[in-house]
Write an enzyme that holds these catalytic residues in place. Structure first.
Site, PDB file in Angstrom:
ATOM      1  N   THR A  42      40.564   7.158  34.198  1.00  0.00           N
ATOM      2  CA  THR A  42      39.754   6.617  33.102  1.00  0.00           C
ATOM      3  C   THR A  42      38.827   5.518  33.574  1.00  0.00           C
ATOM      4  O   THR A  42      37.738   5.332  33.035  1.00  0.00           O
ATOM      5  CB  THR A  42      40.700   6.097  31.988  1.00  0.00           C
ATOM      6  OG1 THR A  42      41.419   7.216  31.497  1.00  0.00           O
ATOM      7  CG2 THR A  42      39.952   5.449  30.856  1.00  0.00           C
ATOM      8  N   TYR A  55      37.153  11.146  25.806  1.00  0.00           N
ATOM      9  CA  TYR A  55      36.284  10.919  26.966  1.00  0.00           C
ATOM     10  C   TYR A  55      36.767  11.825  28.077  1.00  0.00           C
ATOM     11  O   TYR A  55      37.820  12.447  27.986  1.00  0.00           O
ATOM     12  CB  TYR A  55      36.352   9.449  27.406  1.00  0.00           C
ATOM     13  CG  TYR A  55      37.728   9.054  27.880  1.00  0.00           C
ATOM     14  CD1 TYR A  55      38.714   8.664  26.980  1.00  0.00           C
ATOM     15  CD2 TYR A  55      38.074   9.128  29.225  1.00  0.00           C
ATOM     16  CE1 TYR A  55      39.982   8.345  27.395  1.00  0.00           C
ATOM     17  CE2 TYR A  55      39.353   8.818  29.653  1.00  0.00           C
ATOM     18  CZ  TYR A  55      40.299   8.428  28.736  1.00  0.00           C
ATOM     19  OH  TYR A  55      41.563   8.126  29.151  1.00  0.00           O
ATOM     20  N   THR A 121      45.781   6.120  35.003  1.00  0.00           N
ATOM     21  CA  THR A 121      47.021   5.394  34.712  1.00  0.00           C
ATOM     22  C   THR A 121      48.219   6.327  34.466  1.00  0.00           C
ATOM     23  O   THR A 121      49.358   5.905  34.618  1.00  0.00           O
ATOM     24  CB  THR A 121      46.836   4.488  33.471  1.00  0.00           C
ATOM     25  OG1 THR A 121      46.466   5.302  32.363  1.00  0.00           O
ATOM     26  CG2 THR A 121      45.788   3.427  33.722  1.00  0.00           C
ATOM     27  N   ASP A 122      47.935   7.594  34.101  1.00  0.00           N
ATOM     28  CA  ASP A 122      49.037   8.494  33.706  1.00  0.00           C
ATOM     29  C   ASP A 122      50.101   8.654  34.792  1.00  0.00           C
ATOM     30  O   ASP A 122      51.292   8.642  34.516  1.00  0.00           O
ATOM     31  CB  ASP A 122      48.500   9.885  33.347  1.00  0.00           C
ATOM     32  CG  ASP A 122      47.735   9.892  32.023  1.00  0.00           C
ATOM     33  OD1 ASP A 122      47.729   8.854  31.335  1.00  0.00           O
ATOM     34  OD2 ASP A 122      47.145  10.935  31.686  1.00  0.00           O
ATOM     35  N   LYS A 194      54.395   3.035  33.165  1.00  0.00           N
ATOM     36  CA  LYS A 194      53.457   3.069  32.040  1.00  0.00           C
ATOM     37  C   LYS A 194      54.272   3.139  30.753  1.00  0.00           C
ATOM     38  O   LYS A 194      55.141   3.998  30.618  1.00  0.00           O
ATOM     39  CB  LYS A 194      52.519   4.277  32.170  1.00  0.00           C
ATOM     40  CG  LYS A 194      51.458   4.330  31.075  1.00  0.00           C
ATOM     41  CD  LYS A 194      50.397   5.406  31.333  1.00  0.00           C
ATOM     42  CE  LYS A 194      49.373   5.380  30.205  1.00  0.00           C
ATOM     43  NZ  LYS A 194      48.242   6.301  30.416  1.00  0.00           N
ATOM     44  N   GLU A 315      80.089   7.668  33.316  1.00  0.00           N
ATOM     45  CA  GLU A 315      80.550   8.726  32.409  1.00  0.00           C
ATOM     46  C   GLU A 315      80.637  10.071  33.119  1.00  0.00           C
ATOM     47  O   GLU A 315      81.369  10.958  32.713  1.00  0.00           O
ATOM     48  CB  GLU A 315      79.595   8.821  31.211  1.00  0.00           C
ATOM     49  CG  GLU A 315      79.924   7.835  30.105  1.00  0.00           C
ATOM     50  CD  GLU A 315      79.138   8.129  28.852  1.00  0.00           C
ATOM     51  OE1 GLU A 315      79.544   9.017  28.090  1.00  0.00           O
ATOM     52  OE2 GLU A 315      78.105   7.459  28.630  1.00  0.00           O
TER      53      GLU A 315
HETATM   54  N1  ASP Z   1      44.407  10.550  31.720  1.00  0.00           N
HETATM   55  C1  ASP Z   1      43.882   9.397  32.394  1.00  0.00           C
HETATM   56  C2  ASP Z   1      44.316   9.440  33.827  1.00  0.00           C
HETATM   57  O1  ASP Z   1      45.453   9.204  34.118  1.00  0.00           O
HETATM   58  C3  ASP Z   1      44.342   8.159  31.717  1.00  0.00           C
HETATM   59  C4  ASP Z   1      43.922   6.869  32.371  1.00  0.00           C
HETATM   60  O2  ASP Z   1      43.438   6.810  33.487  1.00  0.00           O
HETATM   61  O3  ASP Z   1      44.115   5.828  31.718  1.00  0.00           O
HETATM   62  O4  ASP Z   1      43.507   9.727  34.662  1.00  0.00           O
END
Ligand code: ASP
Length: 358
Positions: A42, A55, A121-122, A194, A315
């Site tokens: 992103t 986007y 971020t994923d 995340k 467990e």
């Molecule tokens: N879907 C995006 C990615 O991981 C989300 C992000 O970058 O925040 O590339």
């Protein structure tokens, strides 16, 4: 005679340059030299308007991203390389191997002081943790990204990139393993995860807390990273062209065992169970895991719960089932560690020790 000395000197200089590989930075000017490796996400995403939720990730090139950050070139001499340009949902083991090899190649050069990797971020925590295990240098490596695309109102990518370069350029950041810098915070690759689908405050280190903070480039470390990393790690990607298949299987009410059978048939060498609670699963799943272990497949019990340890012989009696407890690693990081672990044959005891140490 004089001529010969001159020839030898030129030749020696040439050999030294060749041995060190090509120079990345033409001039130094006393500032640290930082390479930004871009992979997409992103932070490199764009939308038609500044306020829309939809986007496309991985649209903007590295040079445009660097130019969008005022003052970044005052922090360091910067060069950028585009390693990939994908949304990190499309991150792959192939890109990981290319990235890790490039990071090691660059950090081995005397004129490279640190690396920043821009990334979606994923799956950022998986890439950061993978690199944490296979980078062979104590120079700073920082991954960063953003939750808002570059075209959004209040896009936070430029500040994240600025802060990341500031951290990577600081010799004090050496020896901290791979770091994730987002939203004014410095996380260790091992501890970060995340936690929110859309908020800019998405990365947290729930089990360990922050490693440090960074405000407009000014930063402070509170502590070092937990777990073995980089130069102390036994893992390496040298000569590695693929990683063994490891699947994650998610536990839930009335989970059925056919999914384990499928995974084995598809060629999995390891299975990570994202168990309920303390890495638990129903009785049929446990028996299916035991069968998998009897066939030589390594089964790690992790958890779908966001925080806490998965304890050995709590467990579930791991000694009876031949399973490994993930300790504090979530399922996605357990998978990364298991793929690398399976590159060489190891006993159950050795693998369990690795999960305690890394
Ligand atoms: N879907 C995006 C990615 O991981 C989300 C992000 O970058 O925040 O590339």
């Amino acid at each position: 005679m004089k001529n010969n000395i001159l020839k030898t000197a030129v030749l020696t200089a040439l050999i030294l340059v060749l041995a060190n590989g090509s120079q990345i930075f033409a001039q130094n000017e006393g500032k640290p030299n930082i390479v930004i490796l871009a992979t997409g996400g992103t932070i490199a995403g764009s939308a038609e308007s500044g306020t829309q939720a939809g986007y496309t990730s991985g649209q903007v090139g590295i040079e445009t991203m660097i130019d969008a950050v005022p003052g970044i070139r005052k922090l360091a001499n910067i060069t950028g390389e585009q390693v990939a340009n994908v949304g990190s949902q499309d991150m792959s083991i192939e890109i990981w191997l290319t990235l890790a090899k490039r990071v090691n190649e660059l950090l081995a050069k005397d004129d490279v002081d640190g690396i920043v990797i821009t990334h979606g971020t994923d799956t950022q925590e998986e890439t950061a943790y993978f690199l944490n295990l296979v980078v062979k240098s104590d120079k700073p490596v920082v991954t960063t990204g953003s939750m808002r695309p570059s075209t959004a109102v209040s896009a936070e990518g430029p500040l994240n990139l600025y802060n990341s370069v500031a951290v990577a350029a600081n010799p004090k950041a050496k020896g901290h393993g791979v770091m994730v810098v987002m939203n004014d915070q410095i996380h260790s690759a091992q501890g970060v995860t995340k936690t929110n689908t859309t908020s800019v405050q998405t990365f947290m280190s729930p089990m360990q807390g922050l490693m440090g903070a960074v405000i407009y480039g000014q930063h402070e470390f509170y502590r070092g990273p937990h777990g073995i990393h980089t130069t102390e790690s036994i893992f390496s990607v040298e000569g590695v062209t693929e990683l063994p298949r490891v699947d994650i299987i998610y536990m839930h009410v009335s989970a059925t065992t056919d999914i384990i059978d499928f995974s084995i048939k598809a060629g999995a060498k390891g299975i990570v169970i994202a168990g309920v609670g303390n890495g638990n699963m129903n009785a049929a799943m446990l028996e299916a895991c035991k069968k998998a272990v009897d066939q030589g497949i390594v089964v790690v019990r992790s958890t779908r719960v966001p925080t806490g340890y998965v304890l050995r012989n709590a467990e579930v009696n791991d000694d009876n089932y031949g399973t490994i407890a993930s300790d504090e690693l979530n399922a996605q990081k357990s998978r990364v560690l298991l793929m690398l672990t399976l590159l060489e044959k190891k006993s159950t005891e050795e693998i369990q020790k690795i999960f305690y140490q890394y």
